[in-house]
Write an enzyme that holds these catalytic residues in place. Structure first.
Site, PDB file in Angstrom:
ATOM      1  CG  ASN A 119       1.850  -4.137  -8.118  1.00 14.70           C
ATOM      2  OD1 ASN A 119       1.203  -4.371  -9.127  1.00 14.70           O
ATOM      3  ND2 ASN A 119       2.228  -2.921  -7.803  1.00 14.70           N
ATOM      4  N   PRO A 141      12.233 -13.240  -0.505  1.00 10.12           N
ATOM      5  CG  PRO A 141      13.170 -14.412   1.254  1.00 10.12           C
ATOM      6  CD  PRO A 141      13.530 -13.589   0.065  1.00 10.12           C
ATOM      7  NE  ARG A 142       4.632  -8.394   0.643  1.00  9.89           N
ATOM      8  CZ  ARG A 142       4.339  -7.400  -0.194  1.00  9.89           C
ATOM      9  NH1 ARG A 142       5.034  -7.273  -1.307  1.00  9.89           N
ATOM     10  NH2 ARG A 142       3.373  -6.546   0.064  1.00  9.89           N
ATOM     11  CD  GLU A 161      -1.439  -2.410   1.801  1.00 13.85           C
ATOM     12  OE1 GLU A 161      -2.208  -3.375   1.885  1.00 13.85           O
ATOM     13  OE2 GLU A 161      -0.230  -2.471   2.157  1.00 13.85           O
ATOM     14  CD  GLU A 214       5.828  -3.308  -7.796  1.00 14.66           C
ATOM     15  OE1 GLU A 214       5.644  -2.373  -6.993  1.00 14.66           O
ATOM     16  OE2 GLU A 214       6.397  -4.379  -7.484  1.00 14.66           O
ATOM     17  CG  MET A 246      13.858  -4.301   3.523  1.00 13.37           C
ATOM     18  SD  MET A 246      12.472  -5.384   3.114  1.00 13.37           S
ATOM     19  CE  MET A 246      11.091  -4.236   3.291  1.00 13.37           C
ATOM     20  N   GLY A 247      13.414  -2.276  -0.528  1.00 13.45           N
ATOM     21  CA  GLY A 247      13.278  -1.104  -1.381  1.00 13.45           C
ATOM     22  C   GLY A 247      13.886  -1.230  -2.764  1.00 13.45           C
TER      23      GLY A 247
END
Length: 426
Positions: free
Chosen positions: A336, A270-271, A60, A339, A310-311
Site C-alpha cells: 500500500n 518484514p512483511r 485487505e 499509507e 504487528m499493527g
C-alpha cells in the site's frame, strides 16, 4: 466444470492440511482453529441478520476497517461478520474490532463447508474485498439468495490471464455477482472481458485513499521517532513490508549509504512475522542491530532496527523520513503506497507494481514515487534526498497531494452496498 473443480478440491484436502502444517513450522497460528475453515464453529448468539465481510489477509483487513466501522454505524440492526484467510489478517481484525464483530476464518470453497457457514451466519449480503473470488462461494451465495459485492476490486493483467484460462468456471461465477466496485477503469475492463455484465460494474476508486490518521497514531509515531533519534537528528529510512530476497539488497544499499552518511538508521520491517528473527540474524551479521519490540531508546551506534511488531506500520511510517516499499524488488506487485503518501513521505520502490498499478502511476506522474532497480540506485537516491531537503519535501508533498485528491471511493462503495441491501429487502 465447477463439479470437476469441487471434486479435485476434495481430493486435494490432504495436501491442503499438509500445507497448513508446513506453514505452522514458522507461523504456529496456522496449526490452530482448523474447524472454522470447514464451517464448524459455535453459531453466533446474535439473532440479527449479518453483513458478511471477507478480507483475506492484513492488507485487505486494514483496507476494510473504515468500511466496517461505517457499516456498523449505518446498520445497527445487522451483525457484522468478518472472515479472513490468514492468521495475520485474523490478528488485525481481532485487535482493531474486538467483540464488536463476529470473527472466524473463512470456510474452504467446498459446498458442505460453505453451507454450514451460511446457515450459521445468515448473511444478508456478502462483501468480498478486492479479488478473493471462489466459484463455490459465489454459487452458495446465489443459492441462498445472498447478494455479493466485490469491494475495492482489482484485477491485474496477470490475474486476468489466469482467470481467462479457466473461463468455463470464471464466467458463470461472474454472472452471479451483484456488483463489482472496481478501483479503476482498467480493472473494470478486465472484469468485463472475463464475462461480467456491464450493468454489474461500477468504477468507484480505491478506498485506501480514504485514509484517516488518528491522533493516537500520530502521537505513537512521534514517540517512535524520539526513541529512534534519542536527542539527535539522524535520518530514518523505513523499508516497509519486505519479502525474502529484498532484505539482502536493502542491507547492501545501507552499506553504500553509510560510507557518506554514517548516521542513517535503516528500519527494516518484514512483511510476515515468521521472518522477523531470520531478518534480525541476517542484519546482525554485519550491522549493529536492535529489535523494535525491545522498546529501547537507540544509540548512535545502532544502524538497523528490525520492525518486529504487528499493527504498528502506520506509526512506523510516520516516524520515518523516507520509505522504500517492499514487495517491489520481487515479483509480488508491491504493497500500500497510499499509507506513506498520507504521511507526506518521499516514496521509493522497485519495479514490481502490478498490485498497485494505478496508485503507483499517479504517484510517479506526480513525482511522489521514484522507482529504483538496484541497491546502487536506492543508495544514490537516498543520498540525493539527504543532500537536498527541499527536493525531499517536494516529493513528500506531491505524494500527499495524490492521496488527498483521490478520496471519496468509500462513500461511493457504501452507496452500492446500500442499494444491494435495499434490493434484497424489497
Amino acid at each position: 466444470m465447477r463439479t470437476f473443480y469441487t471434486l479435485v478440491f476434495y481430493l486435494c484436502l490432504p495436501l491442503v492440511i499438509a500445507r497448513l502444517l508446513w506453514r505452522a513450522r514458522s507461523a504456529p497460528a496456522y496449526a490452530k482453529r482448523w474447524s472454522e475453515r470447514f464451517g464448524f464453529f459455535p453459531a453466533c448468539t446474535d439473532t440479527r441478520e449479518a453483513i458478511w465481510v471477507h478480507a483475506v489477509s492484513v492488507g485487505e483487513s486494514l483496507a476494510a476497517l473504515p468500511m466496517i466501522r461505517e457499516l456498523q454505524r449505518r446498520y445497527p440492526n445487522y451483525q457484522l461478520v468478518v472472515t479472513t484467510t490468514t492468521p495475520t489478517g485474523s490478528e488485525r481484525i481481532q485487535a482493531a474490532l474486538g467483540d464488536s464483530v463476529f470473527h472466524v476464518y473463512a470456510p474452504y470453497d467446498l459446498p458442505d463447508c460453505l453451507g454450514r457457514f451460511i446457515r450459521k451466519v445468515r448473511p444478508a449480503i456478502a462483501i468480498i474485498m478486492e479479488t478473493e473470488l471462489w466459484p463455490n462461494t459465489i454459487a452458495a451465495c446465489a443459492r441462498y439468495q445472498v447478494p455479493v459485492v466485490v469491494a475495492n476490486a482489482r484485477l491485474s493483467a496477470k490475474s486476468a490471464k489466469g482467470y481467462q484460462r479457466l473461463s468455463s468456471i470464471a464466467a458463470p461465477m461472474l454472472s452471479r455477482i451483484t456488483k463489482v466496485a472496481a478501483q479503476n477503469k482498467d480493472d473494470g475492463e478486465r472484469f468485463l472481458a472475463l464475462g461480467l455484465a456491464r450493468s454489474c460494474l461500477e468504477v468507484t476508486g480505491n478506498i485506501k485513499f480514504d485514509l484517516h490518521l488518528p491522533n493516537e497514531t500520530i502521537a505513537q509515531a512521534q514517540q517512535f521517532r524520539q526513541r529512534w533519534q534519542n536527542g539527535s537528528d539522524r535520518p530514518v529510512l523505513l523499508a516497509a513490508s519486505t519479502h525474502a530476497g529484498e532484505d539482502e539488497r536493502l542491507l547492501t544499499a545501507l552499506a553504500q549509504i553509510l560510507t557518506r552518511r554514517s548516521d542513517l538508521l535503516l528500519v527494516l520491517v518484514p512483511r510476515h512475522p515468521e521472518r522477523f528473527e531470520l531478518v534480525y540474524q541476517m542484519a546482525s551479521a554485519d550491522y549493529n542491530t536492535k529489535k523494535h519490540s525491545d522498546g529501547e531508546a537507540l544509540t548512535g551506534e545502532t544502524q538497523v532496527l528490525i520492525g518486529d511488531t504487528m499493527g504498528e506500520m502506520m506509526a512506523l511510517l510516520g516516524a520515518s523520513d523516507f520509505v522504500f516499499m517492499g514487495g517491489t524488488w520481487v515479483s509480488n506487485g508491491g504493497h500500500n503506497f497510499i499509507e506513506p503518501a498520507a504521511w507526506s513521505k518521499p516514496i521509493l520502490s522497485g519495479p514490481s507494481l502490478f498490485n498497485f498499478a494505478e496508485v503507483s502511476r499517479l504517484l510517479i506522474e506526480a513525482q511522489g514515487l521514484q522507482v529504483v532497480n538496484s541497491p546502487e540506485q536506492l543508495s544514490s537516491e537516498i543520498l540525493q534526498l539527504l543532500e537536498s531537503p527541499a527536493k525531499a519535501k517536494e516529493m513528500g508533498s506531491a505524494a500527499k497531494a495524490v492521496a488527498e485528491d483521490n478520496r471519496g471511493a468509500l462513500e461511493r462503495l457504501l452507496r452500492i452496498i446500500d442499494k444491494a441491501l435495499q434490493g434484497r429487502s424489497q
